[in-house]
Design a protein around this motif. Structure first.
Motif, mmCIF file in Angstrom:
data_model
loop_
_atom_site.group_PDB
_atom_site.id
_atom_site.type_symbol
_atom_site.label_atom_id
_atom_site.label_comp_id
_atom_site.label_asym_id
_atom_site.label_seq_id
_atom_site.Cartn_x
_atom_site.Cartn_y
_atom_site.Cartn_z
ATOM 1 N N SER A 1 41.379 43.044 34.099
ATOM 2 C CA SER A 1 40.864 42.799 35.439
ATOM 3 C C SER A 1 40.683 41.304 35.663
ATOM 4 N N LEU A 2 40.154 40.628 34.670
ATOM 5 C CA LEU A 2 39.971 39.180 34.754
ATOM 6 C C LEU A 2 41.305 38.469 34.991
ATOM 7 N N ALA A 3 42.350 38.921 34.299
ATOM 8 C CA ALA A 3 43.667 38.288 34.408
ATOM 9 C C ALA A 3 44.483 38.825 35.577
ATOM 10 N N ASP A 4 43.902 39.732 36.367
ATOM 11 C CA ASP A 4 44.590 40.363 37.502
ATOM 12 C C ASP A 4 45.864 41.069 37.041
ATOM 13 N N ASP A 5 45.788 41.783 35.915
ATOM 14 C CA ASP A 5 46.942 42.451 35.323
ATOM 15 C C ASP A 5 46.804 43.971 35.299
ATOM 16 N N LEU A 6 45.830 44.532 36.000
ATOM 17 C CA LEU A 6 45.674 45.984 36.009
ATOM 18 C C LEU A 6 46.805 46.635 36.797
ATOM 19 N N PHE A 7 47.176 47.845 36.386
ATOM 20 C CA PHE A 7 48.191 48.645 37.083
ATOM 21 C C PHE A 7 47.487 49.847 37.681
ATOM 22 N N VAL A 8 47.463 49.935 39.028
ATOM 23 C CA VAL A 8 46.677 50.962 39.726
ATOM 24 C C VAL A 8 47.570 51.717 40.718
ATOM 25 N N PRO A 9 48.358 52.691 40.232
ATOM 26 C CA PRO A 9 49.208 53.461 41.142
ATOM 27 C C PRO A 9 48.488 54.614 41.818
ATOM 28 N N GLY A 10 47.292 54.978 41.338
ATOM 29 C CA GLY A 10 46.582 56.148 41.822
ATOM 30 C C GLY A 10 47.026 57.404 41.090
ATOM 31 N N PRO A 11 46.306 58.525 41.259
ATOM 32 C CA PRO A 11 46.675 59.777 40.592
ATOM 33 C C PRO A 11 48.093 60.189 40.948
ATOM 34 N N THR A 12 48.842 60.637 39.948
ATOM 35 C CA THR A 12 50.260 60.946 40.150
ATOM 36 C C THR A 12 50.540 62.425 40.368
ATOM 37 N N GLY A 13 49.594 63.281 40.006
ATOM 38 C CA GLY A 13 49.820 64.712 40.150
ATOM 39 C C GLY A 13 50.571 65.331 38.991
ATOM 40 N N PRO B 1 46.471 33.694 27.216
ATOM 41 C CA PRO B 1 46.099 32.375 27.733
ATOM 42 C C PRO B 1 45.440 32.428 29.112
ATOM 43 N N ARG B 2 45.899 33.319 30.000
ATOM 44 C CA ARG B 2 45.276 33.428 31.312
ATOM 45 C C ARG B 2 43.823 33.884 31.187
ATOM 46 N N MET B 3 43.583 34.836 30.297
ATOM 47 C CA MET B 3 42.201 35.309 30.099
ATOM 48 C C MET B 3 41.316 34.172 29.621
ATOM 49 N N ARG B 4 41.812 33.378 28.667
ATOM 50 C CA ARG B 4 41.014 32.268 28.146
ATOM 51 C C ARG B 4 40.767 31.217 29.220
ATOM 52 N N ALA B 5 41.791 30.953 30.020
ATOM 53 C CA ALA B 5 41.654 29.937 31.071
ATOM 54 C C ALA B 5 40.602 30.333 32.099
ATOM 55 N N LEU B 6 40.382 31.633 32.241
ATOM 56 C CA LEU B 6 39.400 32.136 33.199
ATOM 57 C C LEU B 6 38.038 32.389 32.559
ATOM 58 N N GLY B 7 37.878 31.936 31.309
ATOM 59 C CA GLY B 7 36.583 32.035 30.642
ATOM 60 C C GLY B 7 36.390 33.263 29.789
ATOM 61 N N GLY B 8 37.431 34.062 29.598
ATOM 62 C CA GLY B 8 37.315 35.265 28.778
ATOM 63 C C GLY B 8 37.819 35.059 27.368
ATOM 64 N N ASP B 9 37.402 35.909 26.471
ATOM 65 C CA ASP B 9 37.855 35.886 25.085
ATOM 66 C C ASP B 9 38.539 37.220 24.795
ATOM 67 N N PRO B 10 39.887 37.265 24.798
ATOM 68 C CA PRO B 10 40.568 38.550 24.641
ATOM 69 C C PRO B 10 40.235 39.265 23.331
ATOM 70 N N ARG B 11 40.000 38.514 22.262
ATOM 71 C CA ARG B 11 39.644 39.178 20.994
ATOM 72 C C ARG B 11 38.260 39.816 21.076
ATOM 73 N N ASP C 1 36.785 46.846 25.539
ATOM 74 C CA ASP C 1 36.564 46.493 26.937
ATOM 75 C C ASP C 1 37.846 45.939 27.555
ATOM 76 N N ALA C 2 38.951 46.644 27.319
ATOM 77 C CA ALA C 2 40.249 46.160 27.778
ATOM 78 C C ALA C 2 40.342 46.098 29.295
ATOM 79 N N TRP C 3 39.676 47.003 29.998
ATOM 80 C CA TRP C 3 39.717 46.966 31.461
ATOM 81 C C TRP C 3 39.202 45.633 31.970
ATOM 82 N N SER C 4 38.097 45.150 31.429
ATOM 83 C CA SER C 4 37.526 43.877 31.877
ATOM 84 C C SER C 4 38.475 42.722 31.599
ATOM 85 N N ALA C 5 39.160 42.770 30.460
ATOM 86 C CA ALA C 5 40.097 41.706 30.113
ATOM 87 C C ALA C 5 41.241 41.641 31.111
#
Length: 420
Positions: A396-408, A373-383, A390-394
């Motif tokens: 990213s639009l919803a501000d749901d990315l997890f970015v811990p950096g390289p873990t080693g 629903p957040r993706m749709r509300a922001l103008g995106g179509d998750p399907r 293009d899951a990264w764009s989806a």
């Protein structure tokens, strides 16, 4: 009750990564000092961290070279660290492979080679065999990545077009003894498949590789197919490997068990579905969503609150169409969130334990019943995003990315689904 589901899920991820910590794992598997030289070689996404850990633990002279990917790396005093490209090989990888062979040249039976191997090494160590070129090896790599084949199948093919994979680097070190310390990113933890086994031979054949190519309809250059038909690889009973040792020092199983223990510290029951799940990412996402819905609505087969944990390595079949940004964990989660669309009480994190999922800088993403629903509300179509890989764009639009950096480290996919 968990006060902050995302913080809880991140703590489980961090526990999983900590369980694959290079320092503790190497300390528990440190070989005895030899009469002669100690030479370190290695490759993979955890190579520099492993080298730094070994260097801090080793008493006595140490030399050698390891290969990590481009980007942030750990530093060493006496072990040289080279960098090359992942997931598509580059010229720096050719030079790195040559340096590894130089490092093990002219050794004696009194010398010890410590091989530090982790996932990603297949791409980091291009070494085209026969008359093949780097372009040929790149073509093989791209075909493999687009095919949807599991990592175990990919590495059977890779070793047939290489002069360094399939135990060939260890054979070049003979008569020195080789002790391989391996951080496994392959389901089942077969050490010969991690990084395509530069120091660990197996019994797969050229015909096995050709069968995989046919099964997954890979379009490879004619010269590559001709080379595979005529290729040979060392077998485990080759005298060159006598006395060598192989130790899997970190794996998805151990990391998932650590995450489960952490969940129980919060008073949340944890269930490990499997540490060796393979298959198409979007299909595995739907399967996980079906289990989560069953728990959420019917309190079976597990009673809530509970966190479902799983690992392994899914695949994304690109085919001949276009594709966007992302990786297998993000694609898994986008499929998952579509199947929990609008449901309360389900929160998930899917991420690669090396800190990088696919083409971008995120390890994966978060999802819950409100993600689509957040993706749709922001103008995106998750399907549409899912159809276009293009899951990264989806996310990213919803501000749901997890970015811990390289873990080693790198023990493959980590998935945690909290149901409350």
């Amino acid at each position: 009750m968990v006060p902050d589901p995302r913080a809880f899920l991140v703590s489980l991820f961090e526990s999983a990564v900590d369980a694959a910590d290079s320092l503790a794992a190497i300390r528990a598997n440190l070989p005895a000092r030899p009469r002669g030289r100690t030479v370190v070689i290695g490759a993979g996404k955890a190579a520099s961290q492993m080298a730094a850990a070994l260097e801090s633990l080793w008493e006595g002279p140490l030399e050698g070279v390891v290969v990590d990917r481009h980007g942030p790396i750990a530093t060493c005093r006496s072990i040289e660290i080279l960098q090359s490209a992942h997931p598509v090989p580059d010229l720096a990888g050719i030079a790195a492979s040559n340096r590894l062979f130089e490092a093990v040249k002219d050794l004696s039976e009194d010398d010890l080679v410590i091989a530090l191997i982790s996932g990603g090494g297949s791409s980091l160590l291009p070494a085209p065999a026969g008359t093949l070129s780097l372009d040929d090896e790149i073509a093989v790599n791209k075909a493999l990545l687009a095919s949807g084949a599991p990592i175990s199948a990919m590495n059977v093919v890779r070793k047939q077009v290489s002069t360094i994979k399939g135990g060939r680097l260890a054979r070049a070190a003979a008569p020195a003894r080789v002790v391989s310390l391996i951080v496994s990113d392959v389901p089942g933890d077969n050490p010969a498949l991690v990084a395509s086994g530069p120091t660990v031979p197996d019994r797969s054949t050229p015909q096995d590789a050709l069968n995989i190519i046919a099964e997954y309809r890979m379009d490879l250059p004619a010269q590559v197919l001709r080379h595979i038909e005529a290729s040979t690889a060392p077998l485990p009973d080759d005298p060159a490997f006598a006395g060598n040792e192989v130790h899997v020092i970190a794996s998805a199983r151990v990391s998932l068990e650590a995450a489960a223990a952490r969940a129980r510290d919060f008073g949340i029951d944890a269930v490990i579905l499997s540490d060796a799940i393979e298959g198409e990412a979007r299909d595995i996402g739907r399967m996980h969503a079906a289990i989560a819905r069953e728990v959420q609505s019917r309190n079976r087969p597990f009673a809530k609150p509970v966190v479902l944990l799983s690992g392994g390595e899914t695949t994304v079949t690109i085919g001949g169409g276009s594709y966007g940004k992302g990786g297998r964990n993000s694609e898994f989660l986008l499929s998952f969130c579509l199947d929990i669309d609008g449901l309360d009480g389900i929160h998930a994190l899917a991420a690669d334990t090396d800190g990088i999922d696919g083409s971008e800088n995120n390890a994966g993403a978060f999802a819950d019943g409100g993600s689509a629903p957040r993706m749709r509300a922001l103008g995106g179509d998750p399907r549409a995003y899912l159809a276009g890989h293009d899951a990264w764009s989806a996310f990213s639009l919803a501000d749901d990315l997890f970015v811990p950096g390289p873990t080693g480290t790198n023990v493959n996919d980590f998935r945690a689904i909290l149901i409350v």
